[in-house]
Design an enzyme around this catalytic site. Structure first.
Site, mmCIF file in Angstrom:
data_model
loop_
_atom_site.group_PDB
_atom_site.id
_atom_site.type_symbol
_atom_site.label_atom_id
_atom_site.label_comp_id
_atom_site.label_asym_id
_atom_site.label_seq_id
_atom_site.Cartn_x
_atom_site.Cartn_y
_atom_site.Cartn_z
ATOM 1 C CB SER A 14 -14.722 1.528 -1.649
ATOM 2 O OG SER A 14 -14.111 0.975 -0.345
ATOM 3 C CG ASP A 16 -5.502 2.817 -5.204
ATOM 4 O OD1 ASP A 16 -6.449 3.397 -5.568
ATOM 5 O OD2 ASP A 16 -4.500 2.911 -5.280
ATOM 6 C CG LEU A 17 -5.805 -5.151 -5.268
ATOM 7 C CD1 LEU A 17 -4.367 -4.810 -5.999
ATOM 8 C CD2 LEU A 17 -5.887 -6.029 -4.057
ATOM 9 N NE ARG A 47 -14.576 -0.309 7.335
ATOM 10 C CZ ARG A 47 -13.372 -0.282 8.235
ATOM 11 N NH1 ARG A 47 -13.657 -0.520 9.500
ATOM 12 N NH2 ARG A 47 -12.549 0.362 7.545
ATOM 13 C CG HIS A 176 0.618 -9.175 -9.018
ATOM 14 N ND1 HIS A 176 1.068 -8.736 -7.830
ATOM 15 C CD2 HIS A 176 0.966 -8.437 -10.062
ATOM 16 C CE1 HIS A 176 1.738 -7.764 -8.156
ATOM 17 N NE2 HIS A 176 1.766 -7.527 -9.625
ATOM 18 C CE1 TYR A 177 5.368 -8.335 -9.319
ATOM 19 C CE2 TYR A 177 7.523 -9.135 -10.100
ATOM 20 C CZ TYR A 177 6.589 -8.171 -9.831
ATOM 21 O OH TYR A 177 6.924 -6.883 -10.344
ATOM 22 C CG LEU A 178 3.552 -17.342 -8.104
ATOM 23 C CD1 LEU A 178 3.181 -18.050 -7.174
ATOM 24 C CD2 LEU A 178 4.801 -17.646 -9.093
ATOM 25 C CD GLU A 215 7.291 -0.229 -7.620
ATOM 26 O OE1 GLU A 215 6.366 -1.131 -8.125
ATOM 27 O OE2 GLU A 215 6.985 0.191 -6.691
ATOM 28 C CG HIS A 239 5.447 -9.212 -5.647
ATOM 29 N ND1 HIS A 239 4.165 -10.014 -5.412
ATOM 30 C CD2 HIS A 239 4.755 -7.882 -5.625
ATOM 31 C CE1 HIS A 239 3.361 -9.215 -5.216
ATOM 32 N NE2 HIS A 239 3.775 -8.017 -5.439
HETATM 33 C C1 BG6 Z 1 2.500 -4.741 -5.030
HETATM 34 C C2 BG6 Z 1 3.228 -3.835 -4.155
HETATM 35 O O1 BG6 Z 1 2.109 -6.104 -4.569
HETATM 36 O O2 BG6 Z 1 3.350 -5.005 -6.180
HETATM 37 C C3 BG6 Z 1 3.622 -2.475 -4.873
HETATM 38 O O3 BG6 Z 1 2.422 -3.668 -2.787
HETATM 39 C C4 BG6 Z 1 4.244 -2.509 -6.110
HETATM 40 O O4 BG6 Z 1 4.217 -1.830 -3.894
HETATM 41 C C5 BG6 Z 1 3.610 -3.725 -7.099
HETATM 42 O O5 BG6 Z 1 4.458 -1.426 -6.862
HETATM 43 C C6 BG6 Z 1 4.318 -4.040 -8.331
HETATM 44 O O6 BG6 Z 1 3.470 -4.938 -8.967
HETATM 45 P P1 BG6 Z 1 3.898 -4.945 -10.789
HETATM 46 O O7 BG6 Z 1 3.174 -6.018 -11.170
HETATM 47 O O8 BG6 Z 1 3.632 -3.366 -11.136
HETATM 48 O O9 BG6 Z 1 5.377 -5.145 -10.818
#
Ligand code: BG6
Length: 482
Positions: A14, A16-17, A47, A176-178, A215, A239
């Site tokens: 439920s 955001d991610l 939940r 996820h950067y990888l 950002e 990251h």
């Molecule tokens: C997330 C952070 O892991 O990565 C965020 O919690 C951040 O704060 C985001 O904005 C950035 O990811 P991306 O792929 O948009 O550079």
């Protein structure tokens, strides 16, 4: 895939991610034929109580802009189970029987658990999943989201806890950067057929490296999480560190998962702990022109006296032959004047240059706002005499990229990594020791700055004005990399 049936179980469905990243990623894997729709079930769990349709509406909000029939077909494969509580053992038995009902048919089965939950829920969930929803006759895997603890101590505790229930083979620590091309491209640039770069990739020629992570948006709506973590923990330790590793590590023996992990760990080992005096911290105040852009402290989920850093600039040193004395200058901030993520390698200007310039050439790898590689070389300005200019040679991998540079289907970072977990490929996930070493590098910087009063900068500005003075000490500047 090598499985006949794949069930992905999303914890925190439920949240955001899940809505923004996890479900769209799974959807796209189906849409692009990497996982067959009829082979897949996605079981969301959290939940909150949702009726099946209500939950599907929630997910479909993240899938807007796609063909309706394809979305409908995908949603039919998605179901939802609500848990009484993350600590409630009985809930997991129910979850297991719900999953089992869906999993019919002979052949090989995979259950892939994805925990997209705040760290506080993590222990309960991982323990209960193992006890009640991890059938022996199936292949089971667990994807572990960041943050992986909040310092070395808690990361090690987490590792110990996981080790009691899971083998390292079953775990996929995701960053996820990888999954980003702009991160992985550094390997072929350095270790491919580019002797020009390979031969100059050291302190002999490189003066410093900058990493920018700016950002435009603040921590709005995520205050509860962010306030406990702050900018260094949120992105630098994971990251940005992973991106730097690509620039810094020695050549792996091969591209095998084992060899890549070994080279990455070695680089982590060589990083000196970042000293608090080499860190500047900031926090955004309200915008003077836009009443919508409120100060960090005005967020309801944030403590009024919070000293959390929404901006940090840090200098990292690496103690090995290649990098000794070369500063890695890292800046990450929210609520700034632009969104920009890039790494710039700043070369030295050779002392015996016939056309002296203050600094040497630069190589920029950028993820945002565009996806480009730029090598800036000094050359002669067209016209009379020898006027020297820095000329950018740009390769564009973005929307308008040449088909020679870019495939038609470009999976998102999450998509890439979820698919790799389905395939059982650990290469671009983070092994235990590396996850812990990442904290060793940042522990002192975090602890030494968390009680420090951050410099306040205006929402929408370029960051704390005190930064210019701070950077002078190191003789570095960020620049825009052309
Ligand atoms: C997330 C952070 O892991 O990565 C965020 O919690 C951040 O704060 C985001 O904005 C950035 O990811 P991306 O792929 O948009 O550079």
């Amino acid at each position: 895939t090598s499985f006949d049936h794949v069930t992905i179980v999303v914890f925190g469905a439920s949240g955001d991610l899940a809505k923004k990243m996890t479900y769209p990623a799974i959807f796209s894997l189906v849409k692009n034929g990497r996982i067959k729709k009829d082979q897949l079930h996605v079981v969301g769990t959290a939940r909150s109580k949702y009726a099946a349709d209500e939950f599907r509406d929630k997910i479909s909000a993240g899938l807007k802009g796609n063909d309706e029939l394809t979305v409908k077909g995908f949603l039919e494969r998605c179901s939802y189970v609500s848990l009484k509580g993350y600590e409630d053992a009985a809930s997991y038995k129910d979850l297991d029987s719900e999953i089992s009902k869906l999993e019919s048919g002979s052949g090989k089965h995979l259950r892939l658990f994805y925990i997209a939950l705040p760290p506080s829920a993590f222990k309960d969930v991982s323990e209960n999943v193992r006890k009640s929803a991890w059938p022996k006759d199936k292949t089971n895997r667990l994807i572990v989201e960041k943050p992986y603890g909040k310092d070395t101590k808690s990361a090690k505790e987490l590792s110990k806890h996981l080790e009691e229930h899971y083998s390292e083979e079953e775990l996929y620590r995701i960053d996820h950067y990888l999954g980003k091309d702009t991160v992985k491209c550094v390997l072929p640039l350095r270790f491919g057929a580019n002797p020009t770069l390979a031969a100059t990739w050291s302190r002999e020629h490189i003066q410093y490296v900058t990493v920018d992570f700016k950002e435009k948006f603040g921590a709005e709506g995520r205050g509860g999480y962010f306030d406990e973590f702050g900018m260094i923990r949120d992105v630098m330790q994971n990251h940005i560190m992973q991106w730097i590793v690509m620039f810094g590590m020695e050549k792996p023996k091969s591209l095998s998962s084992k060899d890549i992990h070994e080279a990455k760990l070695k680089f982590h080992n060589d990083c000196l702990p970042v000293k608090p005096e080499d860190v500047l911290v900031g926090q955004y105040g309200a915008s003077k022109s836009d009443p919508e852009k409120k100060a960090y402290l005005d967020d309801e989920t944030v403590d009024d006296n919070s000293k959390a850093a929404t901006y940090a600039t840090a200098i990292l040193y690496v103690d090995n032959e290649r990098w000794r004395g070369v500063p890695f200058v890292i800046r990450a901030g929210k609520a700034l004047d632009e969104t920009r993520t890039e790494v710039i390698v700043h070369y030295k200007s050779p002392k015996d240059s016939l056309f002296a310039t203050e600094e040497g050439s630069t190589l920029t790898i950028r993820d945002k706002p565009d996806k480009t590689h730029t090598l800036s070389l000094f050359t002669k300005k067209v016209g009379s005499g020898f006027k020297i200019v820095s000329a950018p040679l740009v390769a564009d991998f973005g929307e308008k990229a040449s088909p020679l540079l870019k495939e038609e289907y470009v999976p998102t970072a999450y998509e890439t990594l979820i698919y790799e977990a389905v395939q059982g490929d650990h290469t671009w996930f983070i092994p235990r020791q590396e996850a812990e070493e990442g904290w060793r590098v940042w522990d002192d910087a975090i602890k030494g700055t968390e009680d420090r009063k951050p410099f306040i900068y205006e929402y929408g500005s370029a960051g704390p004005k005190e930064e210019a003075e701070f950077l002078k000490k190191y003789g570095v500047h960020f620049g825009t990399g052309a």
